[in-house]
Design an enzyme around this catalytic site. Structure first.
Site, PDB file in Angstrom:
ATOM      1  N   LYS A  64       0.862  -1.179   0.000  1.00  0.00           N
ATOM      2  CA  LYS A  64       0.000   0.000   0.000  1.00  0.00           C
ATOM      3  C   LYS A  64       0.903   1.234   0.000  1.00  0.00           C
ATOM      4  CE  LYS A  64      -3.835   2.039   2.694  1.00  0.00           C
ATOM      5  NZ  LYS A  64      -4.758   1.843   3.823  1.00  0.00           N
ATOM      6  N   SER A 114      -9.702   2.030   3.094  1.00  0.00           N
ATOM      7  CA  SER A 114      -8.825   2.767   2.211  1.00  0.00           C
ATOM      8  C   SER A 114      -7.811   1.905   1.454  1.00  0.00           C
ATOM      9  CB  SER A 114      -8.057   3.813   3.023  1.00  0.00           C
ATOM     10  OG  SER A 114      -7.208   3.178   3.961  1.00  0.00           O
ATOM     11  N   SER A 139      -9.962  -0.408   7.269  1.00  0.00           N
ATOM     12  CA  SER A 139      -9.416  -0.273   5.918  1.00  0.00           C
ATOM     13  C   SER A 139      -8.739  -1.489   5.303  1.00  0.00           C
ATOM     14  CB  SER A 139      -8.425   0.882   5.881  1.00  0.00           C
ATOM     15  OG  SER A 139      -9.137   2.079   5.724  1.00  0.00           O
TER      16      SER A 139
END
Ligand code: GLN
Length: 485
Positions: free
Chosen positions: A76, A151, A175
């Site tokens: 990420k 997210s 997330s």
């Protein structure tokens, strides 16, 4: 080959069925073909990935058989990655090339995993749909008109669409688990402190935790073996021996006490998801587990408490982006004040600004007691609810999210977006480990089952997740991307 789990790929690599260079190339080809549409990656590290794969093949030839050696993974874009642009999904960091690796990244590199690239995400990890990214929304491979969740939406899509074998993520309020549920994969958030946050760009420091998005619970166990551990550079990382998370995957579940929180099966939950989760629970009964209802009476306060605490911490953490040291700086500032003001107003997106405003307000002298202190008291009540429930049961199981993936643009008001995390946020407020595993399809879209453990009981919840995956094939279901195209 690229659709396989990391555990399977690891076997193929050690059996010399394929080399890491070939495997890495196959993933890079897939990324080239699909990423324009899916937008899962912000940065693809083609050359360095192939060089790392070559080095991994060499290590293997010399006798190294580390489980994730030569496995292509993605990080990420919240994790600092040395010499690679690390944007956190924001214009503010569009030009930031990290000078060091986050501990998580470093651990993966030491293991010999190959870094394919950096995945898209909501700006500064604020969001539940991946629509707040400066780099545009990510699409859900099950239906490209829908969001992948957020997210860590880029990581979820990348795993679900076979654009990598495993991806890292961060989970402050849901997330990792919510996007995993939306994309039909396994998403694991360990207990707060189990994995180092060093080099993971801070959102809300008392809630942020790194974890993984995978094709199976077994892969999550393999990845946790690599990610977890004490880190002197993160004072909140725990000095507690790391277990071997794969060793207990096959433990018997006979006698296991499962708690079903009434508040997670209440109004707002899709009837199809409720049916699916209750059906899934029967698998555990067959394995000798017993199921009882438990109460989490303060759960309804979790979203409100979170949206005071998380923005408060974010407003402090994000004050470092001032246009001076690194990141975005506005053009031709008139003076210092103008530079601060314009760098921040041009560099941050709307959701981030909203959080900074709310957080600064909640922390301001006249309102601290009314909001921040109150929210901290509620946080304690929420943690106490879990402590009480865990006196009766070993784990808590429910749905990950009230609904399946929604359409892009469907949630324009922030409150309805915030309610996406109604079952996940309390877990962060309490520092507990949680995993979402695929448990069915509703109208052709995946939904997740959420397993919450006691503090540092990651081995147990991975074991429980794995046993379900041995007996069901929801985690093997794949989106039909050719059709989605
Ligand atoms: N959706 C929540 C938020 O917007 C949680 C995000 C997260 O876990 N990083 O803050």
């Amino acid at each position: 080959m690229i659709e396989k789990t990391a555990a399977e790929l690891s076997k193929a690599l050690s059996g010399r069925e394929i080399s890491s260079v070939e495997l890495t190339q196959a993933f890079l080809d897939r990324i080239r073909k699909q990423n324009t549409m899916l937008n899962a990656y912000i940065t693809v590290c083609e050359d360095s990935a192939l060089a790392q794969a070559k080095a991994a093949d060499k290590r293997r030839a010399e006798g190294d058989s580390s489980p994730l050696l030569g496995i292509p993974i993605a990080h990420k874009d919240i994790f600092c990655t040395k010499e690679v642009t690390t944007t956190c999904g924001s214009k503010m960091l569009h030009n930031f090339i990290a000078p060091y690796n986050a501990t998580v990244v470093e651990n993966c590199i030491n293991e010999g995993a190959v870094t394919l690239g950096k995945t898209n995400m909501d700006e500064f990890a604020m969001g539940s749909s991946n629509e707040t990214s400066f780099y545009g929304p990510v699409r859900n491979p099950w239906d490209i008109n829908r969001v992948p969740g957020g997210s860590s939406g880029g990581s979820a899509t990348a795993v679900a669409a076979d654009l990598c074998a495993i991806a890292t993520g961060s989970d402050t309020g849901g997330s990792i688990r919510q996007p995993a549920a939306f994309c039909g994969i396994t998403g694991f958030k360990p207990s707060y402190g189990r994995v180092s946050r060093w080099g993971m760009i801070a959102f809300a420091s008392s809630l942020d935790q790194a974890g993984s998005l995978c094709k199976s619970a077994e892969d999550a166990a393999l990845m946790t073996n690599v990610m977890a551990g004490l880190d002197k550079k993160d004072s909140t990382s725990i000095d507690k021996p790391v277990e071997n998370y794969t060793a207990s995957l096959n433990d018997s579940l006979s006698g296991l006490k499962i708690g079903i929180p009434r508040q997670h099966f209440a109004e707002g939950l899709s009837t199809e998801i409720e049916k699916g989760i209750r059906e899934a629970l029967k698998e555990y009964e067959k394995l000798g587990a017993s199921i009882t209802e438990v109460d989490l009476p303060n759960n309804h306060l979790s979203v409100s408490a979170y949206y005071v605490i998380a923005p408060a911490e974010a407003s402090a953490n994000l004050s470092r982006y001032d246009g001076v040291r690194y990141g975005y700086r506005c053009e031709n500032p008139m003076d210092l004040e103008d530079m601060y003001k314009r760098s921040r107003s041009e560099g941050f997106g709307d959701e981030v600004k909203r959080r900074i405003l709310v957080g600064t307000y909640a922390l301001s002298a006249g309102y601290y007691d009314a909001y921040y202190r109150k929210a901290q008291k509620i946080r304690r009540l929420i943690k106490n609810d879990f402590i009480e429930a865990f006196k009766e049961v070993d784990v808590i199981i429910g749905p990950t999210s009230p609904n399946t993936a929604f359409e892009l643009g469907a949630k324009s008001d922030p409150i309805s977006m915030y309610l996406e995390d109604i079952y996940t946020i309390a877990v962060n407020l309490s520092g507990l480990p949680g995993i979402s595993i695929p448990a069915g399809l509703a109208n052709g879209l995946p939904f997740g089952m959420h397993i919450i453990g006691k503090d540092f009981d990651e081995a147990k919840i991975l074991n429980i997740a794995h046993q379900f995956q041995l007996r069901t094939n929801w985690h093997l279901k794949k989106p039909n991307l050719e059709q989605a195209n």
